[in-house]
Enzyme design. Structure first.
Site, mmCIF file in Angstrom:
data_model
loop_
_atom_site.group_PDB
_atom_site.id
_atom_site.type_symbol
_atom_site.label_atom_id
_atom_site.label_comp_id
_atom_site.label_asym_id
_atom_site.label_seq_id
_atom_site.Cartn_x
_atom_site.Cartn_y
_atom_site.Cartn_z
ATOM 1 N N HIS A 234 34.422 44.876 45.761
ATOM 2 C CA HIS A 234 35.951 45.837 45.556
ATOM 3 C C HIS A 234 35.748 46.849 44.980
ATOM 4 O O HIS A 234 36.607 47.499 44.578
ATOM 5 C CB HIS A 234 36.947 44.586 44.819
ATOM 6 C CG HIS A 234 36.578 44.376 43.400
ATOM 7 N ND1 HIS A 234 35.987 43.584 42.987
ATOM 8 C CD2 HIS A 234 37.203 45.196 42.234
ATOM 9 C CE1 HIS A 234 35.648 43.599 41.733
ATOM 10 N NE2 HIS A 234 36.593 44.596 41.090
ATOM 11 N N ASP A 262 32.471 39.232 47.417
ATOM 12 C CA ASP A 262 32.795 40.273 46.634
ATOM 13 C C ASP A 262 31.321 40.782 46.261
ATOM 14 O O ASP A 262 30.920 40.465 44.745
ATOM 15 C CB ASP A 262 33.498 39.925 45.519
ATOM 16 C CG ASP A 262 34.014 40.979 44.454
ATOM 17 O OD1 ASP A 262 33.858 42.274 45.128
ATOM 18 O OD2 ASP A 262 34.611 40.942 43.614
ATOM 19 N N GLY A 342 37.324 47.438 34.532
ATOM 20 C CA GLY A 342 36.100 48.393 34.354
ATOM 21 C C GLY A 342 35.049 47.471 34.137
ATOM 22 O O GLY A 342 33.995 48.009 34.400
ATOM 23 N N SER A 344 34.130 45.169 36.069
ATOM 24 C CA SER A 344 33.877 44.686 37.537
ATOM 25 C C SER A 344 32.554 45.189 37.943
ATOM 26 O O SER A 344 32.256 46.239 37.586
ATOM 27 C CB SER A 344 34.825 45.378 38.422
ATOM 28 O OG SER A 344 36.045 44.464 38.547
ATOM 29 N N SER A 359 33.436 39.518 39.004
ATOM 30 C CA SER A 359 34.286 39.838 40.231
ATOM 31 C C SER A 359 35.626 40.061 39.672
ATOM 32 O O SER A 359 36.287 40.952 39.527
ATOM 33 C CB SER A 359 34.312 38.492 41.029
ATOM 34 O OG SER A 359 35.249 38.718 42.114
#
Length: 390
Positions: A234, A262, A342, A344, A359
């Site tokens: 993402h 993801d 942030g 991720s 995720s």
């Protein structure tokens, strides 16, 4: 890898991108079955920083943390042996923090010889009603249903012998939620539980730190692979340009999938290079990555990300389907580790074994929460990548 500003740069330099390593949060995807054999867990002693983080986040003393890590290494190595020993009676496995042993579920019809074979591996045995295959099939049927926003996620809980469907608090009476739960119960054994809020991804607008950037979005690097690094899908689409913490060009997204999965990978060039390290942010020493042996449910696990840096918790569930606003993501691992925007794409690691990339989740690192990651072996298998290990 361009980087010189951190006091621990000598170890960070072992990382792929200038400060990228294990930091980050991103959504993770899980592949059905890893295609690469996980490396053996190293018996190297844990660093003082890691033990301190486990004391802070798990409430363990130094001695308890050291004992827990040793027991988890043993349990991780036992999983494939115990599963093979249980055969068709296998009902799943999990790490029991109280006994500090791997527990394996076997069905009532398991023969005494089968039980003895499982016990001979060193695992504890518990009788369960359903096989792991039966529970996985029930979850697969639920995966085909359209889930409303009031349904947060669902996963197989081998210890409880059921598929757990998580419903957002206050939404259980919603007609669409009730209809989904009714259809889920028809698919197999289901237990409904309530969670605080719906999950969200952990990407964020541009802020300082040691991240990577795609446009005005900041995420975190997961793990170095030969030729680049893996992260959350993402965070960017195929072809998007990636910049490092210093604004310099790193590479481009070579593969990306979200939702449904993801995960993504980015090639590395222009003076950046890869190294088998997860950034400790000064909280713990930078962690060397020596393999990707999968930790069992119940094991401790830590996460590194560019916003909240280093935090630890436990593996709560595997193969969970997470219902984000953008769509469902499958085969995720749920943890009690906190994360924020942030983080991720960042690293989840157990000891020196890579586990996955961040995720999304709910909550924050002030009040607590839960975070999901996409298992690393699935990502490696999907793109034919090789983990960079020490």
């Amino acid at each position: 890898m361009r980087r010189s500003r951190l006091p621990y740069a000598c170890l960070s330099a072992l990382l792929v991108l200038g400060g990228w390593t294990a930091t980050g949060t991103g959504q993770a995807t899980a592949d059905d079955s890893p295609t690469k054999a996980p490396a053996k867990a190293s018996p190297a002693p844990a660093s003082e920083g890691l033990l301190q983080a486990m004391r802070r986040d798990l409430g363990l003393s130094k001695e308890q943390a050291e004992k827990r890590l040793a027991a988890e290494r043993t349990a991780t190595a036992l999983v494939p042996k115990a599963r093979k020993a249980a055969g068709s009676a296998y009902g799943g496995s999990w790490f029991d923090a109280r006994s500090e042993r791997l527990t394996v579920g076997v069905t009532e019809d398991a023969s005494p010889a089968t039980v003895r074979r499982v016990e001979a591996t060193g695992a504890a045995v518990r009788t369960v009603e359903h096989t792991a295959r039966e529970l996985d099939r029930a979850k697969a049927r639920i995966d085909r249903l359209d889930a409303p926003s009031g349904v947060s996620s669902w996963h197989v809980d081998p210890a409880a012998g059921t598929v757990v469907v998580n419903v957002v608090r206050g939404e259980r009476a919603d007609n669409d939620v009730r209809d989904f739960v009714s259809r889920a119960r028809a698919a197999g054994p289901v237990t409904v539980r309530t969670v605080a809020s719906a999950p969200t991804t952990f990407a964020a607008g541009t802020v300082g730190g040691d991240p990577y950037y795609t446009g005005n979005v900041r995420c975190s690097i997961g793990f170095s692979v030969h030729g680049g690094f893996i992260t959350a899908g993402h965070c960017g689409g195929v072809g998007q340009q990636v910049r490092g913490w210093d604004g310099s060009y790193i590479g481009n997204f070579q593969g990306s999938s979200f939702p449904d999965n993801d995960y993504a990978w980015v090639n590395v060039g222009s003076g950046w290079w890869t190294v088998p390290v997860v950034l400790g942010w000064g909280t713990v020493p930078d962690q060397l990555v020596r393999g990707s042996a999968e930790a069992p449910v119940g094991a401790s696990i830590c996460r590194s990300g560019s916003t909240t840096r280093w935090h630890c918790g436990r593996v709560l569930a595997k193969n969970e389907t997470v219902n984000y606003a953008q769509g469902a993501v499958h085969q995720m691992t749920k943890t009690s580790v906190c994360a924020e925007g942030g983080d991720s794409g960042g690293s989840f690691i157990s000891g020196d074994q890579a586990q996955g990339v961040t995720s999304g989740g709910w909550g924050n690192c002030s009040s607590g929460g839960e975070t999901w990651f996409q298992p690393v072996n699935e990502i490696l298998g999907r793109y034919g990548l090789t983990l960079h290990t020490a």
